[in-house]
Write an enzyme that holds these catalytic residues in place. Structure first.
Site, mmCIF file in Angstrom:
data_model
loop_
_atom_site.group_PDB
_atom_site.id
_atom_site.type_symbol
_atom_site.label_atom_id
_atom_site.label_comp_id
_atom_site.label_asym_id
_atom_site.label_seq_id
_atom_site.Cartn_x
_atom_site.Cartn_y
_atom_site.Cartn_z
ATOM 1 N N ASP A 60 -37.708 -13.830 2.767
ATOM 2 C CA ASP A 60 -38.036 -14.908 3.804
ATOM 3 C C ASP A 60 -39.591 -14.867 4.077
ATOM 4 O O ASP A 60 -40.338 -13.610 3.935
ATOM 5 C CB ASP A 60 -37.480 -14.201 5.121
ATOM 6 C CG ASP A 60 -37.695 -14.959 6.124
ATOM 7 O OD1 ASP A 60 -37.166 -15.984 6.367
ATOM 8 O OD2 ASP A 60 -38.486 -14.619 6.989
ATOM 9 N N TYR A 113 -47.397 -17.639 7.901
ATOM 10 C CA TYR A 113 -47.821 -16.284 7.581
ATOM 11 C C TYR A 113 -49.155 -16.348 6.906
ATOM 12 O O TYR A 113 -49.322 -16.481 5.491
ATOM 13 C CB TYR A 113 -46.807 -15.694 6.825
ATOM 14 C CG TYR A 113 -45.513 -15.537 7.651
ATOM 15 C CD1 TYR A 113 -45.605 -15.479 8.982
ATOM 16 C CD2 TYR A 113 -44.355 -15.047 7.167
ATOM 17 C CE1 TYR A 113 -44.204 -15.327 9.629
ATOM 18 C CE2 TYR A 113 -43.063 -14.916 7.603
ATOM 19 C CZ TYR A 113 -43.013 -14.932 9.126
ATOM 20 O OH TYR A 113 -41.747 -14.551 9.718
ATOM 21 N N HIS A 155 -39.094 -23.099 13.124
ATOM 22 C CA HIS A 155 -39.310 -21.467 13.109
ATOM 23 C C HIS A 155 -39.012 -21.406 14.597
ATOM 24 O O HIS A 155 -38.770 -20.044 15.093
ATOM 25 C CB HIS A 155 -40.849 -21.552 12.680
ATOM 26 C CG HIS A 155 -41.227 -20.055 12.617
ATOM 27 N ND1 HIS A 155 -42.166 -19.991 11.623
ATOM 28 C CD2 HIS A 155 -40.897 -18.915 13.083
ATOM 29 C CE1 HIS A 155 -42.581 -18.662 11.723
ATOM 30 N NE2 HIS A 155 -41.782 -18.159 12.574
ATOM 31 N N SER A 159 -34.422 -20.727 13.874
ATOM 32 C CA SER A 159 -35.006 -19.457 14.459
ATOM 33 C C SER A 159 -35.358 -19.548 15.453
ATOM 34 O O SER A 159 -35.668 -20.246 16.370
ATOM 35 C CB SER A 159 -36.248 -19.121 13.411
ATOM 36 O OG SER A 159 -36.698 -17.576 13.694
ATOM 37 N N SER A 202 -37.697 -8.673 12.231
ATOM 38 C CA SER A 202 -38.030 -7.366 12.767
ATOM 39 C C SER A 202 -36.816 -6.345 12.886
ATOM 40 O O SER A 202 -36.974 -5.658 13.959
ATOM 41 C CB SER A 202 -38.796 -7.492 14.055
ATOM 42 O OG SER A 202 -40.127 -7.961 13.888
ATOM 43 N N LEU A 226 -36.394 -3.578 12.179
ATOM 44 C CA LEU A 226 -36.775 -2.339 12.289
ATOM 45 C C LEU A 226 -37.386 -2.115 13.493
ATOM 46 O O LEU A 226 -37.979 -1.040 13.997
ATOM 47 C CB LEU A 226 -37.497 -1.613 11.050
ATOM 48 C CG LEU A 226 -36.758 -1.687 9.626
ATOM 49 C CD1 LEU A 226 -37.370 -1.390 8.611
ATOM 50 C CD2 LEU A 226 -35.241 -1.068 9.994
HETATM 51 N N1 NAP Z 1 -38.394 -15.694 12.928
HETATM 52 C C1 NAP Z 1 -39.543 -15.213 13.523
HETATM 53 O O1 NAP Z 1 -40.049 -15.659 14.492
HETATM 54 C C2 NAP Z 1 -39.949 -14.003 12.901
HETATM 55 C C3 NAP Z 1 -41.024 -13.123 13.601
HETATM 56 C C4 NAP Z 1 -41.180 -12.056 13.117
HETATM 57 C C5 NAP Z 1 -40.795 -11.651 11.771
HETATM 58 N N2 NAP Z 1 -39.854 -12.392 11.087
HETATM 59 C C6 NAP Z 1 -39.494 -11.937 9.906
HETATM 60 O O2 NAP Z 1 -38.804 -10.695 9.923
HETATM 61 C C7 NAP Z 1 -39.384 -9.893 8.812
HETATM 62 C C8 NAP Z 1 -39.502 -8.623 9.078
HETATM 63 O O3 NAP Z 1 -40.097 -8.457 10.526
HETATM 64 P P1 NAP Z 1 -41.355 -7.343 10.655
HETATM 65 O O4 NAP Z 1 -42.141 -6.940 9.252
HETATM 66 O O5 NAP Z 1 -42.165 -7.850 11.826
HETATM 67 O O6 NAP Z 1 -40.770 -6.062 11.251
HETATM 68 P P2 NAP Z 1 -39.513 -4.721 10.471
HETATM 69 O O7 NAP Z 1 -39.031 -5.299 9.511
HETATM 70 O O8 NAP Z 1 -38.848 -4.395 11.697
HETATM 71 O O9 NAP Z 1 -40.883 -3.784 10.282
HETATM 72 C C9 NAP Z 1 -41.784 -3.700 9.235
HETATM 73 C C10 NAP Z 1 -42.168 -2.334 8.973
HETATM 74 O O10 NAP Z 1 -41.346 -1.453 8.508
HETATM 75 C C11 NAP Z 1 -41.917 -0.529 7.708
HETATM 76 N N3 NAP Z 1 -40.687 -0.202 6.949
HETATM 77 C C12 NAP Z 1 -39.698 -1.191 6.028
HETATM 78 N N4 NAP Z 1 -38.820 -0.553 5.354
HETATM 79 C C13 NAP Z 1 -39.029 0.828 5.856
HETATM 80 C C14 NAP Z 1 -38.228 2.000 5.636
HETATM 81 N N5 NAP Z 1 -37.197 1.870 4.907
HETATM 82 N N6 NAP Z 1 -38.629 3.219 6.198
HETATM 83 C C15 NAP Z 1 -39.751 3.261 6.853
HETATM 84 N N7 NAP Z 1 -40.420 2.163 7.250
HETATM 85 C C16 NAP Z 1 -39.951 0.741 6.555
HETATM 86 C C17 NAP Z 1 -42.837 -1.578 6.849
HETATM 87 O O11 NAP Z 1 -43.614 -0.507 6.330
HETATM 88 P P3 NAP Z 1 -44.786 -1.003 5.317
HETATM 89 O O12 NAP Z 1 -45.417 -2.008 5.576
HETATM 90 O O13 NAP Z 1 -45.800 0.379 4.987
HETATM 91 O O14 NAP Z 1 -43.919 -1.132 3.963
HETATM 92 C C18 NAP Z 1 -43.351 -2.299 8.086
HETATM 93 O O15 NAP Z 1 -44.485 -1.657 8.487
HETATM 94 C C19 NAP Z 1 -40.860 -10.619 8.514
HETATM 95 O O16 NAP Z 1 -41.377 -10.190 7.281
HETATM 96 C C20 NAP Z 1 -40.432 -11.887 8.688
HETATM 97 O O17 NAP Z 1 -39.837 -12.498 7.554
HETATM 98 C C21 NAP Z 1 -39.541 -13.490 11.635
#
Ligand code: NAP
Length: 268
Positions: free
Chosen positions: A28, A33, A108, A138, A188, A190
């Site tokens: 994704d 970004y 988005h 989204s 997000s 996590l």
């Molecule tokens: N549609 C929307 O409006 C919107 C908004 C926000 C995000 N998103 C999407 O959602 C995706 C994910 O969201 P996000 O990155 O904001 O939050 P997230 O996935 O909840 O958290 C990402 C964080 O988790 C850590 N992590 C990942 N896997 C892990 C594991 N197995 N153990 C420990 N830590 C772990 C990563 O660390 P490291 O970086 O150190 O690897 C990173 O800091 C984004 O990439 C994007 O595609 C969409």
């Protein structure tokens, strides 16, 4: 990988390669970004580069991107849901992703100045023109999911909303997608970049179940989300190979009914 605090490009590419090596078939991204106004699509270009430099067969990998959210370069996020803009943006995304048709294109974020049906109408145009293979939305409500699915003649493929043990407010949209057979992508999953590391200390039940299985609390969170409905496809972020390698194992983590019940009651 492309917003503030981004890692160097080689670590980002290595992380995408680690995901593909581990069997991930959905990536994704979004044209928004990036950080500077002059680098729109930074992450789309990075993903395309990573797919092309990977040694394996990427033909079954779906790259999902999004349009309608913008970063003017001053650190803020704005929206433009006008159909003209979205059609133009999707064509730019296809060029940056180096594809004829985008695997999944998502609107988005709703633009309060544009009727929702008009924004989603752009997705229909893009489907009809073959610029995109699937259409998604989204940050949508149940009513917007129904409206989008109607505008698209029943062809709404996915809904991407915030959902994690920390943010449960889209449970209604998740259940609605399950009823309709539409993919639900928790974003997000996590708890977000700055909260993901503390998931286990914030949500004790996830830490305890993780200890019992000898896995990370993050893996338990993803396995719990996967258990909620067949249509759920979490999209955990990662900027290090080790993170995505750990997250992928959630697909094989089986939790007992009583553990799932406990986790279901454990969100905040
Ligand atoms: N549609 C929307 O409006 C919107 C908004 C926000 C995000 N998103 C999407 O959602 C995706 C994910 O969201 P996000 O990155 O904001 O939050 P997230 O996935 O909840 O958290 C990402 C964080 O988790 C850590 N992590 C990942 N896997 C892990 C594991 N197995 N153990 C420990 N830590 C772990 C990563 O660390 P490291 O970086 O150190 O690897 C990173 O800091 C984004 O990439 C994007 O595609 C969409």
């Amino acid at each position: 990988m492309s917003i503030e605090g981004r890692p160097d490009r080689s670590r980002s590419i290595a992380t995408v390669h680690a995901a593909l090596d581990a069997g991930v078939t959905l990536v994704d991204t979004a044209d928004a970004y990036h950080v500077g106004a002059d680098e729109v699509g930074h992450n789309e270009e990075l993903v395309a580069e990573a797919l092309h430099s990977w040694g394996g067969d990427a033909s079954s990998v779906v790259v999902a991107t999004k349009g309608g959210h913008l970063r003017p370069g001053d650190g803020s996020w704005t929206v433009d849901g006008s159909p003209e803009y979205l059609v133009r943006a999707a064509k730019e995304s296809a060029r940056r992703l180096r594809v004829d048709a985008i695997g999944l294109y998502q609107f988005h974020r709703p633009d309060p100045t544009v009727p929702y049906a008009e924004s989603v109408g752009a997705l229909l145009t893009l489907l009809d023109e073959g610029v995109i293979a699937r259409a998604g939305i989204s940050n949508a409500s149940v009513a917007q999911i129904d409206e989008a699915n109607e505008v698209l003649g029943g062809r709404l493929a996915s809904v991407q909303n915030q959902f994690s043990p920390r943010f449960l407010s889209s449970r209604g949209e998740l259940d609605h997608c399950a009823r309709l057979g539409i993919a639900f992508l928790p974003w997000s999953p996590l708890g977000g970049i700055s909260n993901a590391g503390g998931l286990g200390s914030r949500h004790a039940a996830f830490a305890e179940v993780a200890r019992a299985h000898g896995v990370s609390p993050q893996q338990v969170a993803l396995a719990w989300e996967l258990s909620l409905a067949d249509v759920v496809i979490p999209i955990p972020g990662a900027s290090r190979p080790a993170s995505i390698e750990d997250s992928v194992r959630a697909a094989d983590l089986e939790l007992a009914p009583e553990e799932l019940e406990r986790l279901g009651a454990a969100g905040s």
